[in-house]
Design a protein around this motif. Structure first.
Motif, PDB file in Angstrom:
ATOM      1  N   THR A 138       0.847  -1.213   0.000  1.00 53.16           N
ATOM      2  CA  THR A 138       0.000   0.000   0.000  1.00 53.16           C
ATOM      3  C   THR A 138       0.878   1.257   0.000  1.00 53.16           C
ATOM      4  O   THR A 138       0.497   2.261   0.588  1.00 53.16           O
ATOM      5  CB  THR A 138      -0.905   0.052   1.269  1.00 53.16           C
ATOM      6  OG1 THR A 138      -0.064   0.138   2.423  1.00 53.16           O
ATOM      7  CG2 THR A 138      -1.840  -1.115   1.383  1.00 53.16           C
ATOM      8  N   THR A 179      -3.592  -0.861  -4.088  1.00 54.97           N
ATOM      9  CA  THR A 179      -3.784  -1.694  -2.906  1.00 54.97           C
ATOM     10  C   THR A 179      -3.654  -3.128  -3.392  1.00 54.97           C
ATOM     11  O   THR A 179      -4.408  -3.550  -4.270  1.00 54.97           O
ATOM     12  CB  THR A 179      -5.211  -1.520  -2.318  1.00 54.97           C
ATOM     13  OG1 THR A 179      -5.536  -0.137  -2.328  1.00 54.97           O
ATOM     14  CG2 THR A 179      -5.308  -2.084  -0.921  1.00 54.97           C
ATOM     15  N   HIS A 207      -6.994   2.705   0.368  1.00 52.05           N
ATOM     16  CA  HIS A 207      -6.366   1.488   0.902  1.00 52.05           C
ATOM     17  C   HIS A 207      -7.223   0.931   2.042  1.00 52.05           C
ATOM     18  O   HIS A 207      -7.461  -0.269   2.129  1.00 52.05           O
ATOM     19  CB  HIS A 207      -4.952   1.784   1.447  1.00 52.05           C
ATOM     20  CG  HIS A 207      -3.952   2.136   0.386  1.00 52.05           C
ATOM     21  ND1 HIS A 207      -3.746   1.356  -0.727  1.00 52.05           N
ATOM     22  CD2 HIS A 207      -3.083   3.175   0.270  1.00 52.05           C
ATOM     23  CE1 HIS A 207      -2.806   1.915  -1.477  1.00 52.05           C
ATOM     24  NE2 HIS A 207      -2.400   3.015  -0.899  1.00 52.05           N
ATOM     25  N   SER A 213      -0.461   6.061   3.556  1.00 50.47           N
ATOM     26  CA  SER A 213      -0.766   4.833   2.817  1.00 50.47           C
ATOM     27  C   SER A 213      -0.024   3.643   3.420  1.00 50.47           C
ATOM     28  O   SER A 213      -0.594   2.569   3.621  1.00 50.47           O
ATOM     29  CB  SER A 213      -0.366   4.985   1.355  1.00 50.47           C
ATOM     30  OG  SER A 213      -1.187   5.933   0.746  1.00 50.47           O
TER      31      SER A 213
END
Ligand code: KG4
Ligand code: ZN
Length: 358
Positions: free
Chosen positions: A8, A13, A50, A86
């Motif tokens: 991620t 993702t 994500h 992320s």
């Protein structure tokens, strides 16, 4: 040993399972459409996406592979470099599973994973030279083992993929422009002298692509109208010849620059015959051809993953995690996430007796 990989670090993702060094299955949700609206990745949106996708993707992967969570022996997570928010989403997901299932976890260097991914398809050998060319990084490494990578050169400013994307944007092409510019370049004629080979008139292995971007934008401003909105990956044929020619000249300038430095790196590492090319820009056709020619002319071999393994994916994370865990490595649960711009610490713990093989 079954390893789950979690990726991620930017705008993909992805989850994958590797068993004993072979890929079992992988899933990926891309956010390209979300960020295309803004002409670049918006970090806060990336983290939210994500967070939204990881759970459902995990269920889908396990169901497809016919495995249960208890079957996973080790967790591997991209810990950096990347977008902090992320990375945190993926690392928290991996740590929670490892904690709940009482299994080891490995924090994976995303850049090393790009280069090691080819081991899923071909036999890795060490030492090798690694050229990593992505949207965020341009690095030359001396790869000593799956764990030890020595940085020989890096970009001082823009990465190669970033230069493609920025020039693509100036040309009015959809984001990210690299792949489309590669397609258009194949239809065009390159003018060798149109753009410079930046930062090559020196003695080092570093890169600087910002000057090339400036030269390209000055040329485009003086000679070029905005590209038609009809030109896209699906419709490259809508591109006029002069747009294809500019793309071909720019493509050649980037590829020449990368090859000049790789040729120098090979000169300085005469014990190395194998070069690994990876990262999103490694999908570029001219780069693959030219580097292949360079390596073959020195009786070496070029290892390049298939295009799906070049861009961000979790198979590379699962495989790297498997390699490191197989050699006895793991991280304590409180290992840190490393954002872009900071180097990753060498803080992996090794079971006694396994250190030598890592
Ligand atoms: O490795 P990657 O998927 O993501 C990271 O940056 O980590 O690389 C994406 C980059 C983008 O800049 C994209 O434009 C570039 O790779 N790219 C290409 C090609 N395919 C993707 N650049 C040139 N030629 C291509 N065929
Ligand atoms: Zn990447």
């Amino acid at each position: 040993m079954i390893c789950l990989g979690v990726e991620t670090s930017c705008d993909e993702t992805a989850l994958a399972l590797v068993r004993d060094g072979s890929l079992v299955d992988s899933v990926l949700a891309t956010q390209v459409d979300v960020h295309a609206l803004f002409g670049g990745v918006v970090p806060e949106l990336a983290s939210r996406e994500h967070y939204r996708f990881l759970g459902p993707l995990f269920d889908a992967l396990m169901q497809r592979a016919g495995l249960k969570t208890q079957d996973i022996d080790v967790y591997a997570v991209s810990r950096g470099p990347g977008l902090l928010g992320s990375l945190l989403v993926g690392v928290a997901f991996g740590k929670a599973l490892a904690l709940a299932m009482e299994k080891p976890i490995v924090g994976v260097n995303h850049l090393h994973a790009h280069l090691l991914a080819v081991g899923l398809e071909k036999k890795l050998c060490f030492p090798s030279l690694g050229l990593l060319v992505s949207g965020g990084h341009t690095h030359i490494y001396r790869m000593v083992s799956p764990r030890h990578f020595e940085v020989l050169g890096r970009t001082l400013d823009d990465a190669a993929g970033e230069a493609f994307d920025k020039v693509g944007k100036i040309l009015g092409l959809p984001y990210p422009g690299g792949r489309l510019m590669d397609l258009l370049a194949r239809r065009g004629t390159a003018h060798e002298k149109l753009f410079p080979r930046p930062y090559t008139d020196n003695n080092n292995l570093d890169f600087s692509f910002s000057g090339l971007k400036t030269a390209a934008s000055a040329y485009i401003a003086a000679h070029w109208k905005h590209a038609s909105p009809l030109v896209s990956l699906e419709h490259p044929e809508q591109a006029p010849q002069d747009l294809c020619d500019v793309c071909a000249s720019f493509n050649l300038a980037v590829v020449d620059t990368l090859c000049i430095k790789m040729s120098r790196a090979l000169d300085r590492n005469p014990d190395i015959g194998t070069v690994i090319l990876a990262g999103g820009v490694a999908a570029n056709r001219l780069l693959r051809q030219r580097l292949q020619d360079l390596v073959l002319s020195r009786n070496g071999q070029l290892l390049t993953p298939t295009p799906e393994l070049c861009t961000d994916n979790a198979a590379m994370v699962a495989y790297t995690g498997w390699l490191l865990a197989h050699a006895g490595g793991q991280h304590p649960l409180d290992f840190e996430v490393i954002p872009r711009g900071r180097s990753l610490p060498d803080d992996m713990l090794y079971r006694e007796g396994n250190l030598a093989s890592a």
